[in-house]
Design an enzyme around this catalytic site. Sequence first.
Site, short mmCIF file in Angstrom:
data_model
loop_
_atom_site.label_atom_id
_atom_site.label_comp_id
_atom_site.label_asym_id
_atom_site.label_seq_id
_atom_site.Cartn_x
_atom_site.Cartn_y
_atom_site.Cartn_z
CG ASP A 185 -17.46 -3.36 -6.01
OD1 ASP A 185 -17.26 -3.90 -7.11
OD2 ASP A 185 -17.43 -3.98 -4.93
CG ASP A 246 -14.39 -10.31 -4.66
OD1 ASP A 246 -14.23 -9.58 -5.66
OD2 ASP A 246 -15.30 -10.16 -3.83
C1 GLA Z 1 -17.04 -6.96 -4.33
C2 GLA Z 1 -15.58 -6.53 -4.48
C3 GLA Z 1 -14.82 -6.80 -3.21
C4 GLA Z 1 -15.47 -6.06 -2.06
C5 GLA Z 1 -16.94 -6.46 -1.95
C6 GLA Z 1 -17.68 -5.61 -0.94
O1 GLA Z 1 -17.15 -8.32 -4.20
O2 GLA Z 1 -14.98 -7.18 -5.57
O3 GLA Z 1 -13.46 -6.42 -3.35
O4 GLA Z 1 -15.34 -4.69 -2.26
O5 GLA Z 1 -17.61 -6.32 -3.19
O6 GLA Z 1 -19.01 -5.93 -0.82
#
Ligand code: GLA
Length: 439
Positions: A185, A246
Amino acid sequence: MISRSSSCFLSAGLCYSLGLGWLQKDRMLLGSLGLLLALSTLCSSLDNGLVRTPPMGWMTWERYRCNIDCKKDPENCISEHLIKSMADKMANSGWRDFGYEYVSIDDCWSEKKRDANGRLQPDVERFPSGIKALADYVHSKGLKLGIYGDMGNYTCGGYPGTTLDTIKIDAETFAAWEVDMLKFDGCYSNSTEKAIGYPKMSAALNATGRPILYSCSWPAYEGGLPPKVNYTLLGTICNMWRNYGDIQDSWDSVLNIIQWFARNQDVLQPAAGPGRWNDPDMVIAGDFGLSYEQSKAQMTIWAILAAPLFMSSDLRTISEDAKEILQNRILLYINQDALGKQGRRVITSGPLGVWKRELVNGQYAVAVLNKGTDGTPKPYVTSLGLLNITQCTEGYKLYDVFAQEFWGEFKSDTAINMQINPTGVVLLFIRPASIAHHP
Ligand code: GLA
């Protein structure tokens, strides 16, 4: 690229039943898959030999988030128990046999501090056996284990991140644990750090000698339409990458992602190929937010997009309806097509969007999505000619993937009549008519 005449001829000559449920595949097709796999290694992608077709599996995040309260919620907290129980389900309820292979832990698995040697360490209460033992368990089920890290000072959930200084030690730790995938990430770092860190982690993973699927969230943090990253470079360092925000458990969220992918397809589509995939995020079909029609729609567009299929739902309680969609053989066959060519939205007409993906052996998948919400199925009439599927002059066979119906043989000007339910899809699998068998 298979030429016009050879694709019709290849399919015509050598057809055998493979017992693919109601569909009969031909052995020639598998033979050409092998050839295509060999050829595709010549293309530029991360040189770890992995995911020549889009990866499939399960991931904690969308359904289980950062639930760390194992006292109050022992069945649903991020823990070795959760991962093991999903691995059990994946092995025992058919998922693995359909290709769902990776069981992936997202954020919130680690202690808040590194150990005395500067290594990441799992939360001792929630992962008392450690990640290596968990990997052994997952491997014993014929599955692979994924883990999560973050290029930055902290993960998005506030756990220790991987800075430029700790990339090497973290890659070595993951490899020593025999992890098979890293979702990397991008919270808590700037663009310059990312531009150094993502390629550096790729090299560090390769240097461990362990093939580790490398999923990069880099483009999702750069913003812009399309994101300001070099997609050619991405394809050489990452096996897959998130581009956009997300996914949430709602149709609005799914539709928003679909539209974003359509809008940016001129940049995204050519970037994908065997070993390097655009990731529109997890599959929420099977969770709470989507209707039956919407669940089919998400899986259909993800199949057309050659997207990784990481479910994030409770496989212990998932409905039979959802399971049927997620385990639809022809849909998964389309998603896993060895040509590895991402599809595109080719026509829009009011609330309807027509999507098309080219497959091996002159085959195609065509989907019509109705984003309308006026409660009435929408009629749509098209033809292979209008869809530009005309290479095989003897025509094509059409199958409705969800209805599991053979629609007959179509010439380029034969009318194709459909009715598409609100927030639903029709997905057609299209093969040259010269293929001897049909369902
Ligand atoms: C980000 C990512 C998600 C997830 C969260 C975890 O928002 O895009 O897919 O991995 O972090 O904290």
